[in-house]
Enzyme design. Sequence first.
Site, PDB file in Angstrom:
ATOM      1  N   GLY A  99       0.778  -7.107   1.315  1.00 18.31           N
ATOM      2  CA  GLY A  99       0.970  -5.873   2.096  1.00 18.31           C
ATOM      3  C   GLY A  99       1.738  -6.125   3.380  1.00 18.31           C
ATOM      4  CB  ALA A 100       3.958  -8.898   4.452  1.00 18.97           C
ATOM      5  CB  SER A 101       6.378  -4.354   2.837  1.00 19.53           C
ATOM      6  OG  SER A 101       5.428  -3.851   1.908  1.00 19.53           O
ATOM      7  N   GLY A 102       3.753  -3.325   4.839  1.00 15.85           N
ATOM      8  CA  GLY A 102       3.085  -2.104   5.309  1.00 15.85           C
ATOM      9  C   GLY A 102       2.918  -2.093   6.819  1.00 15.85           C
TER      10      GLY A 102
ATOM     11  N   GLY B  81       0.427  -4.842   7.897  1.00 13.32           N
ATOM     12  CA  GLY B  81       1.026  -6.114   7.495  1.00 13.32           C
ATOM     13  C   GLY B  81       2.148  -6.534   8.426  1.00 13.32           C
TER      14      GLY B  81
ATOM     15  CE  LYS C 101       7.743  -1.294  -0.401  1.00 13.41           C
ATOM     16  NZ  LYS C 101       6.407  -1.487   0.193  1.00 13.41           N
TER      17      LYS C 101
ATOM     18  CE  LYS D 222     -10.544  -0.348   4.060  1.00 13.25           C
ATOM     19  NZ  LYS D 222      -9.794  -0.150   5.256  1.00 13.25           N
TER      20      LYS D 222
HETATM   21  N1  LIG Z   1      -7.575   1.059  12.001  1.00 13.77           N
HETATM   22  C1  LIG Z   1      -6.769   2.043  11.700  1.00 13.77           C
HETATM   23  O1  LIG Z   1      -6.543   2.946  12.500  1.00 13.77           O
HETATM   24  C2  LIG Z   1      -6.061   2.043  10.378  1.00 13.77           C
HETATM   25  C3  LIG Z   1      -5.074   2.991  10.121  1.00 13.77           C
HETATM   26  C4  LIG Z   1      -4.421   2.967   8.903  1.00 13.77           C
HETATM   27  C5  LIG Z   1      -4.767   2.004   7.951  1.00 13.77           C
HETATM   28  N2  LIG Z   1      -5.757   1.121   8.224  1.00 13.77           N
HETATM   29  C6  LIG Z   1      -6.187   0.116   7.227  1.00 13.77           C
HETATM   30  O2  LIG Z   1      -5.207  -0.915   7.188  1.00 13.77           O
HETATM   31  C7  LIG Z   1      -5.116  -1.433   5.852  1.00 13.77           C
HETATM   32  C8  LIG Z   1      -3.661  -1.407   5.417  1.00 13.77           C
HETATM   33  O3  LIG Z   1      -3.210  -0.080   5.510  1.00 13.77           O
HETATM   34  P1  LIG Z   1      -1.719   0.255   5.941  1.00 13.77           P
HETATM   35  O4  LIG Z   1      -1.710   1.737   6.193  1.00 13.77           O
HETATM   36  O5  LIG Z   1      -1.251  -0.687   6.957  1.00 13.77           O
HETATM   37  O6  LIG Z   1      -0.959  -0.027   4.574  1.00 13.77           O
HETATM   38  P2  LIG Z   1       0.340   0.662   3.975  1.00 13.77           P
HETATM   39  O7  LIG Z   1       1.397   0.608   5.001  1.00 13.77           O
HETATM   40  O8  LIG Z   1       0.005   2.002   3.391  1.00 13.77           O
HETATM   41  O9  LIG Z   1       0.621  -0.268   2.713  1.00 13.77           O
HETATM   42  C9  LIG Z   1       0.457  -1.674   2.728  1.00 13.77           C
HETATM   43  C10 LIG Z   1       1.135  -2.318   1.553  1.00 13.77           C
HETATM   44  O10 LIG Z   1       0.286  -2.270   0.412  1.00 13.77           O
HETATM   45  C11 LIG Z   1       1.082  -2.593  -0.724  1.00 13.77           C
HETATM   46  N3  LIG Z   1       0.624  -1.770  -1.847  1.00 13.77           N
HETATM   47  C12 LIG Z   1      -0.051  -2.230  -2.918  1.00 13.77           C
HETATM   48  N4  LIG Z   1      -0.336  -1.246  -3.756  1.00 13.77           N
HETATM   49  C13 LIG Z   1       0.175  -0.116  -3.241  1.00 13.77           C
HETATM   50  C14 LIG Z   1       0.226   1.235  -3.669  1.00 13.77           C
HETATM   51  N5  LIG Z   1      -0.325   1.641  -4.815  1.00 13.77           N
HETATM   52  N6  LIG Z   1       0.838   2.146  -2.885  1.00 13.77           N
HETATM   53  C15 LIG Z   1       1.400   1.766  -1.707  1.00 13.77           C
HETATM   54  N7  LIG Z   1       1.400   0.487  -1.252  1.00 13.77           N
HETATM   55  C16 LIG Z   1       0.785  -0.456  -2.015  1.00 13.77           C
HETATM   56  C17 LIG Z   1       2.534  -2.336  -0.305  1.00 13.77           C
HETATM   57  O11 LIG Z   1       3.159  -3.609  -0.179  1.00 13.77           O
HETATM   58  P3  LIG Z   1       4.263  -4.122  -1.234  1.00 13.77           P
HETATM   59  O12 LIG Z   1       5.083  -2.909  -1.600  1.00 13.77           O
HETATM   60  O13 LIG Z   1       4.994  -5.141  -0.441  1.00 13.77           O
HETATM   61  O14 LIG Z   1       3.505  -4.668  -2.369  1.00 13.77           O
HETATM   62  C18 LIG Z   1       2.409  -1.677   1.050  1.00 13.77           C
HETATM   63  O15 LIG Z   1       3.488  -1.947   1.915  1.00 13.77           O
HETATM   64  C19 LIG Z   1      -6.020  -0.557   4.971  1.00 13.77           C
HETATM   65  O16 LIG Z   1      -7.212  -1.223   4.721  1.00 13.77           O
HETATM   66  C20 LIG Z   1      -6.254   0.686   5.825  1.00 13.77           C
HETATM   67  O17 LIG Z   1      -7.501   1.285   5.561  1.00 13.77           O
HETATM   68  C21 LIG Z   1      -6.396   1.106   9.419  1.00 13.77           C
END
Ligand SMILES: NC(=O)c1ccc[n+]([C@@H]2O[C@H](COP(=O)([O-])OP(=O)(O)OC[C@H]3O[C@@H](n4cnc5c(N)ncnc54)[C@H](OP(=O)(O)O)[C@@H]3O)[C@@H](O)[C@H]2O)c1
Length: 298
Positions: free
Chosen positions: A10-13, A16, A44, A120
């Site tokens: 998830g480094a691209s997110g 990450g 990407k 989780k």
């Molecule tokens: N504390 C807070 O305020 C907060 C806010 C938002 C999120 N979070 C948490 O942070 C964690 C990561 O969330 P995020 O929002 O940073 O992640 P994100 O940007 O939505 O996605 C992270 C990465 O997951 C991979 N991925 C794998 N399966 C996927 C799918 N079906 N659809 C989309 N992406 C997929 C993708 O990487 P690849 O394409 O490179 O495989 C994507 O770049 C989660 O546990 C979330 O609950 C916390």
Amino acid sequence: MTTTKVAIVGASGESGQSIVNALLDSSTPKYEVTALTRPQSIHKPVNTKLQERGVKVVPADLGGPSDKLVELLTGIDVVISAIYFDNLDEEIPLANAAKAAGVKRFVQSALMIVIPPKGKEDNLHYFQKIRLPYTYIDTRWWYQLTLPRLPSGRIDHLLSPTHKDLPIGFDGSVPTALADLRDVGRFVARVIADPRTLNKRVHVYSELYTQNKVYEVVEGLSGEKLPRGYVSEKEASTNIDNARARLQRIRRKLAQSSHLLLLSCSNLGDLYPDFEYVTFEDYVKEVLDGKVKGVYQG
Ligand SMILES: NC(=O)c1ccc[n+]([C@@H]2O[C@H](COP(=O)([O-])OP(=O)(O)OC[C@H]3O[C@@H](n4cnc5c(N)ncnc54)[C@H](OP(=O)(O)O)[C@@H]3O)[C@@H](O)[C@H]2O)c1
């Protein structure tokens, strides 16, 4: 000096990228970063940029053959999952492979405030059951998602297309913990280098804010009067029940989590009292000066 080898999913997110930034910026220890990306994501633009910065980007099918995953993780010290919150099931084969490869620490995609058990928490129990060395990092709610929309629309370009202001829980006086997304990665980089945090749940955050204070600060700095939408405890509970009953899987999870947020409150800790974080006020000033980028823009 030794280099710690980190593999990150998830480094691209959003999370990450913050984590990778901090790992690449760290000098003690130095981190060598491998990004495990879904095969369909290998091209990407964000992955190309990671490669240009020295990250090894490799395709990984977490649901595919386990020996391939074990091979990818052999020699890796720390695995970090920052996977999309609706794909947490894929952490199970990742964890099995990490265990088989002898990974020394596994950080799951928690990175959130306390939300009642499911997903989780279930995964954490599984990692404990297979005796995988872990750290559960709770990073609290991002400033970036706390920011209410301004009536003038002047910060709309920073908000995601699906942005909805979080309703104010109860009377807005419950303190909750916040952190800048840019600091989340810095916290994670520090936690994974800290032997005290092995096999522990760690809570990291920067500031405690009530929702009323958030609105006051944003109003004070922007000079705009913000409309306020309140949700009572009873309404939040009813909304959770309704969401459970009515909505399909993904929508239900989203609806539940936003209401559950309102029912959660914060815990305090002082692992890193010297950590220099971005304050919420400074973040809002940067926003109003047009100096920061938004989240979930893609
Ligand atoms: N504390 C807070 O305020 C907060 C806010 C938002 C999120 N979070 C948490 O942070 C964690 C990561 O969330 P995020 O929002 O940073 O992640 P994100 O940007 O939505 O996605 C992270 C990465 O997951 C991979 N991925 C794998 N399966 C996927 C799918 N079906 N659809 C989309 N992406 C997929 C993708 O990487 P690849 O394409 O490179 O495989 C994507 O770049 C989660 O546990 C979330 O609950 C916390």
